[in-house]
Write an enzyme that holds these catalytic residues in place. Structure first.
Site: not given
Length: 258
Positions: A122, A227, A229
Protein backbone atom coordinates in the site's frame (compact mmCIF):
# COMPACT_ATOMS: atom_id res chain seq x y z
CA UNK A 1 12.40 -25.40 11.12
CA UNK A 2 15.21 -27.96 10.93
CA UNK A 3 18.80 -27.82 12.08
CA UNK A 4 21.98 -27.38 10.09
CA UNK A 5 24.98 -29.69 10.01
CA UNK A 6 26.42 -28.61 13.36
CA UNK A 7 23.13 -29.19 15.17
CA UNK A 8 22.07 -25.55 15.48
CA UNK A 9 19.04 -23.92 13.95
CA UNK A 10 19.73 -22.00 10.74
CA UNK A 11 19.35 -18.27 11.21
CA UNK A 12 16.03 -16.93 10.04
CA UNK A 13 15.89 -13.98 7.67
CA UNK A 14 15.82 -10.76 9.69
CA UNK A 15 13.16 -8.47 8.20
CA UNK A 16 13.00 -4.80 9.21
CA UNK A 17 9.61 -3.09 9.40
CA UNK A 18 9.70 0.70 9.93
CA UNK A 19 7.42 2.02 12.66
CA UNK A 20 4.59 4.51 12.44
CA UNK A 21 3.57 6.95 15.18
CA UNK A 22 0.55 6.86 17.47
CA UNK A 23 -0.84 10.39 17.66
CA UNK A 24 -3.88 9.57 19.79
CA UNK A 25 -2.29 10.59 23.12
CA UNK A 26 -4.30 7.85 24.80
CA UNK A 27 -1.24 6.66 26.72
CA UNK A 28 -0.95 9.66 29.05
CA UNK A 29 0.44 11.85 26.31
CA UNK A 30 3.40 9.58 25.54
CA UNK A 31 4.93 9.63 22.08
CA UNK A 32 4.65 6.01 20.89
CA UNK A 33 5.93 4.04 17.91
CA UNK A 34 3.44 1.50 16.58
CA UNK A 35 2.93 -1.02 13.80
CA UNK A 36 0.13 -3.28 12.59
CA UNK A 37 0.59 -6.77 14.01
CA UNK A 38 -0.71 -8.31 10.77
CA UNK A 39 2.49 -7.25 8.98
CA UNK A 40 4.51 -8.94 11.70
CA UNK A 41 2.31 -12.03 11.43
CA UNK A 42 2.73 -12.18 7.66
CA UNK A 43 6.52 -12.24 8.00
CA UNK A 44 6.47 -14.85 10.77
CA UNK A 45 4.02 -17.09 8.88
CA UNK A 46 6.57 -17.12 6.07
CA UNK A 47 9.38 -18.11 8.43
CA UNK A 48 11.02 -14.70 8.79
CA UNK A 49 12.13 -12.93 11.95
CA UNK A 50 10.53 -9.45 12.00
CA UNK A 51 11.95 -6.47 13.84
CA UNK A 52 10.33 -3.04 14.03
CA UNK A 53 12.52 -0.03 13.35
CA UNK A 54 11.95 3.17 15.34
CA UNK A 55 11.75 6.60 13.74
CA UNK A 56 13.85 9.67 14.62
CA UNK A 57 17.19 7.90 14.39
CA UNK A 58 20.19 9.67 12.91
CA UNK A 59 21.29 8.32 9.55
CA UNK A 60 24.34 6.48 10.93
CA UNK A 61 22.24 4.64 13.52
CA UNK A 62 19.59 3.76 10.96
CA UNK A 63 22.32 2.48 8.66
CA UNK A 64 23.65 0.22 11.43
CA UNK A 65 20.20 -1.36 11.78
CA UNK A 66 19.80 -1.63 8.01
CA UNK A 67 23.14 -3.42 7.65
CA UNK A 68 21.92 -6.13 10.03
CA UNK A 69 18.79 -6.81 7.96
CA UNK A 70 18.25 -9.44 5.31
CA UNK A 71 15.17 -7.70 3.91
CA UNK A 72 13.12 -4.51 4.21
CA UNK A 73 9.35 -4.55 4.58
CA UNK A 74 7.59 -1.26 3.79
CA UNK A 75 4.14 -1.17 5.45
CA UNK A 76 0.94 0.74 4.79
CA UNK A 77 0.00 3.99 6.48
CA UNK A 78 -0.57 7.67 5.88
CA UNK A 79 0.11 9.60 2.67
CA UNK A 80 3.57 10.50 1.41
CA UNK A 81 4.53 14.17 1.23
CA UNK A 82 4.11 15.13 -2.46
CA UNK A 83 7.19 17.35 -2.18
CA UNK A 84 9.14 14.09 -2.53
CA UNK A 85 7.86 13.85 -6.10
CA UNK A 86 7.88 17.60 -6.74
CA UNK A 87 4.17 18.31 -6.53
CA UNK A 88 2.13 20.72 -4.44
CA UNK A 89 -0.34 19.18 -1.97
CA UNK A 90 -3.80 18.48 -3.34
CA UNK A 91 -6.73 19.53 -1.17
CA UNK A 92 -7.60 15.85 -0.62
CA UNK A 93 -4.11 14.86 0.49
CA UNK A 94 -4.30 13.06 3.83
CA UNK A 95 -2.01 13.31 6.85
CA UNK A 96 1.73 13.01 6.20
CA UNK A 97 4.68 12.30 8.49
CA UNK A 98 7.97 13.83 7.34
CA UNK A 99 10.03 11.70 9.71
CA UNK A 100 8.47 8.48 8.54
CA UNK A 101 9.03 9.60 4.94
CA UNK A 102 12.71 10.26 5.72
CA UNK A 103 13.27 6.92 7.44
CA UNK A 104 11.52 4.85 4.78
CA UNK A 105 13.13 6.79 1.92
CA UNK A 106 16.61 6.02 3.24
CA UNK A 107 15.88 2.34 3.79
CA UNK A 108 14.30 2.01 0.35
CA UNK A 109 17.11 3.83 -1.44
CA UNK A 110 19.77 1.70 0.21
CA UNK A 111 17.90 -1.53 -0.51
CA UNK A 112 17.35 -0.64 -4.17
CA UNK A 113 20.99 0.32 -4.62
CA UNK A 114 22.34 -2.75 -2.83
CA UNK A 115 19.89 -5.41 -4.05
CA UNK A 116 18.48 -6.10 -0.61
CA UNK A 117 14.99 -7.67 -0.90
CA UNK A 118 12.04 -5.31 -0.44
CA UNK A 119 8.39 -6.17 0.07
CA UNK A 120 6.14 -3.13 0.05
CA UNK A 121 2.41 -2.87 0.79
CA UNK A 122 0.00 0.00 0.00
CA UNK A 123 1.84 3.15 1.18
CA UNK A 124 4.97 1.03 0.94
CA UNK A 125 4.38 0.36 -2.76
CA UNK A 126 3.92 4.08 -3.26
CA UNK A 127 7.13 4.81 -1.34
CA UNK A 128 9.02 2.33 -3.52
CA UNK A 129 7.74 4.13 -6.61
CA UNK A 130 8.52 7.61 -5.27
CA UNK A 131 12.06 6.74 -4.18
CA UNK A 132 12.66 5.35 -7.67
CA UNK A 133 11.66 8.73 -9.12
CA UNK A 134 7.97 8.13 -9.80
CA UNK A 135 4.86 10.06 -8.79
CA UNK A 136 1.41 9.42 -7.34
CA UNK A 137 -2.20 10.35 -7.90
CA UNK A 138 -2.80 12.23 -4.65
CA UNK A 139 -6.46 11.25 -4.72
CA UNK A 140 -7.76 8.70 -7.20
CA UNK A 141 -11.37 9.90 -7.22
CA UNK A 142 -10.42 13.53 -7.88
CA UNK A 143 -7.51 13.02 -10.27
CA UNK A 144 -8.51 9.81 -12.02
CA UNK A 145 -12.31 10.12 -12.11
CA UNK A 146 -12.76 7.19 -14.50
CA UNK A 147 -11.57 4.86 -11.74
CA UNK A 148 -13.73 2.62 -9.60
CA UNK A 149 -13.84 2.90 -5.82
CA UNK A 150 -10.61 1.78 -4.10
CA UNK A 151 -10.94 3.39 -0.67
CA UNK A 152 -12.76 0.67 1.27
CA UNK A 153 -11.52 1.88 4.63
CA UNK A 154 -12.32 0.58 8.11
CA UNK A 155 -14.42 0.82 10.17
CA UNK A 156 -17.08 0.90 7.45
CA UNK A 157 -15.43 -2.03 5.66
CA UNK A 158 -13.44 -4.94 7.04
CA UNK A 159 -9.75 -4.95 6.13
CA UNK A 160 -10.01 -8.37 4.51
CA UNK A 161 -13.07 -7.48 2.41
CA UNK A 162 -12.56 -8.54 -1.21
CA UNK A 163 -13.10 -5.43 -3.34
CA UNK A 164 -12.02 -6.15 -6.92
CA UNK A 165 -10.00 -8.38 -9.22
CA UNK A 166 -6.44 -7.85 -10.41
CA UNK A 167 -4.72 -9.02 -13.58
CA UNK A 168 -1.03 -9.86 -13.12
CA UNK A 169 1.33 -9.30 -16.04
CA UNK A 170 2.48 -12.62 -17.50
CA UNK A 171 6.10 -11.49 -17.79
CA UNK A 172 6.44 -10.31 -14.20
CA UNK A 173 8.16 -11.83 -11.18
CA UNK A 174 4.84 -11.49 -9.38
CA UNK A 175 3.20 -13.72 -11.99
CA UNK A 176 5.87 -16.34 -11.35
CA UNK A 177 4.84 -16.33 -7.69
CA UNK A 178 1.03 -16.14 -7.79
CA UNK A 179 -0.13 -16.53 -11.38
CA UNK A 180 -2.48 -14.32 -13.35
CA UNK A 181 -5.83 -13.39 -11.77
CA UNK A 182 -6.74 -12.79 -8.13
CA UNK A 183 -9.39 -11.22 -5.95
CA UNK A 184 -7.96 -8.67 -3.52
CA UNK A 185 -8.90 -6.21 -0.80
CA UNK A 186 -8.50 -2.47 -1.29
CA UNK A 187 -7.80 0.35 1.21
CA UNK A 188 -6.18 3.24 -0.62
CA UNK A 189 -7.14 6.63 -2.02
CA UNK A 190 -3.81 7.17 -3.81
CA UNK A 191 -2.01 5.15 -6.47
CA UNK A 192 0.99 5.13 -8.79
CA UNK A 193 0.88 7.75 -11.54
CA UNK A 194 4.27 7.89 -13.31
CA UNK A 195 6.40 4.80 -12.78
CA UNK A 196 9.80 5.22 -11.15
CA UNK A 197 13.08 4.46 -12.87
CA UNK A 198 13.76 0.76 -13.40
CA UNK A 199 10.27 -0.14 -12.18
CA UNK A 200 7.59 -1.90 -14.15
CA UNK A 201 3.88 -2.29 -13.56
CA UNK A 202 3.17 -5.89 -12.57
CA UNK A 203 -0.62 -5.87 -11.99
CA UNK A 204 -3.66 -3.73 -12.67
CA UNK A 205 -7.22 -3.37 -11.40
CA UNK A 206 -10.00 -3.61 -14.01
CA UNK A 207 -10.12 0.21 -14.19
CA UNK A 208 -6.42 0.41 -15.07
CA UNK A 209 -5.12 1.51 -11.66
CA UNK A 210 -1.67 0.03 -11.12
CA UNK A 211 -1.94 -2.57 -8.36
CA UNK A 212 1.65 -3.81 -8.24
CA UNK A 213 5.10 -2.59 -9.21
CA UNK A 214 8.43 -4.38 -9.25
CA UNK A 215 12.04 -3.41 -9.80
CA UNK A 216 13.81 -4.62 -12.91
CA UNK A 217 17.08 -6.52 -12.35
CA UNK A 218 16.60 -6.74 -8.59
CA UNK A 219 16.33 -10.02 -6.65
CA UNK A 220 13.02 -9.02 -5.05
CA UNK A 221 11.57 -5.50 -4.90
CA UNK A 222 7.81 -5.81 -5.24
CA UNK A 223 5.15 -3.31 -4.20
CA UNK A 224 1.52 -4.37 -3.78
CA UNK A 225 -1.30 -1.86 -3.57
CA UNK A 226 -3.61 -4.31 -1.78
CA UNK A 227 -3.10 -5.92 1.65
CA UNK A 228 -1.97 -9.56 1.41
CA UNK A 229 -1.19 -9.64 5.15
CA UNK A 230 -4.94 -9.67 5.78
CA UNK A 231 -5.58 -12.48 3.28
CA UNK A 232 -2.65 -14.83 3.90
CA UNK A 233 -3.86 -15.92 7.37
CA UNK A 234 -7.30 -16.64 5.87
CA UNK A 235 -6.08 -19.55 3.77
CA UNK A 236 -5.14 -17.51 0.71
CA UNK A 237 -2.18 -19.60 -0.40
CA UNK A 238 -1.17 -17.19 -3.17
CA UNK A 239 -0.87 -14.27 -0.77
CA UNK A 240 1.17 -16.36 1.64
CA UNK A 241 3.49 -17.36 -1.22
CA UNK A 242 4.40 -13.70 -1.73
CA UNK A 243 5.60 -13.47 1.87
CA UNK A 244 7.35 -16.84 1.61
CA UNK A 245 9.16 -15.90 -1.60
CA UNK A 246 10.24 -12.59 -0.08
CA UNK A 247 11.62 -14.27 3.05
CA UNK A 248 13.33 -17.04 1.08
CA UNK A 249 14.91 -14.48 -1.25
CA UNK A 250 16.17 -12.61 1.82
CA UNK A 251 17.81 -15.82 3.07
CA UNK A 252 19.43 -16.40 -0.31
CA UNK A 253 20.52 -12.78 -0.54
CA UNK A 254 22.29 -13.07 2.82
CA UNK A 255 24.08 -16.22 1.68
CA UNK A 256 25.23 -14.41 -1.46
CA UNK A 257 26.67 -11.57 0.58
CA UNK A 258 24.13 -8.82 -0.22
Amino acid sequence: MGVNGNGSRPRQALIGIPSARDRSQRYFGLSIYIQNRMYVQGVTLAGGAPITIPLELDEATLRTIYDSLDGVFLPGGEDIDPALYEEEPHELLGAVDAERDRTESLLTRWALQENKPIMAICRGAQMLNVVAGGSLFQDITALRPQSEKHDYFPPQFERFRISHEIEVDTGSRLHDIIGGEHSVNSMHHQSVKALGNNLRAAAWAPDGVIEAVEAINHPFAIGLQWHPEELAPRNDAAMLRIFQTFVQTAVESRRNGH
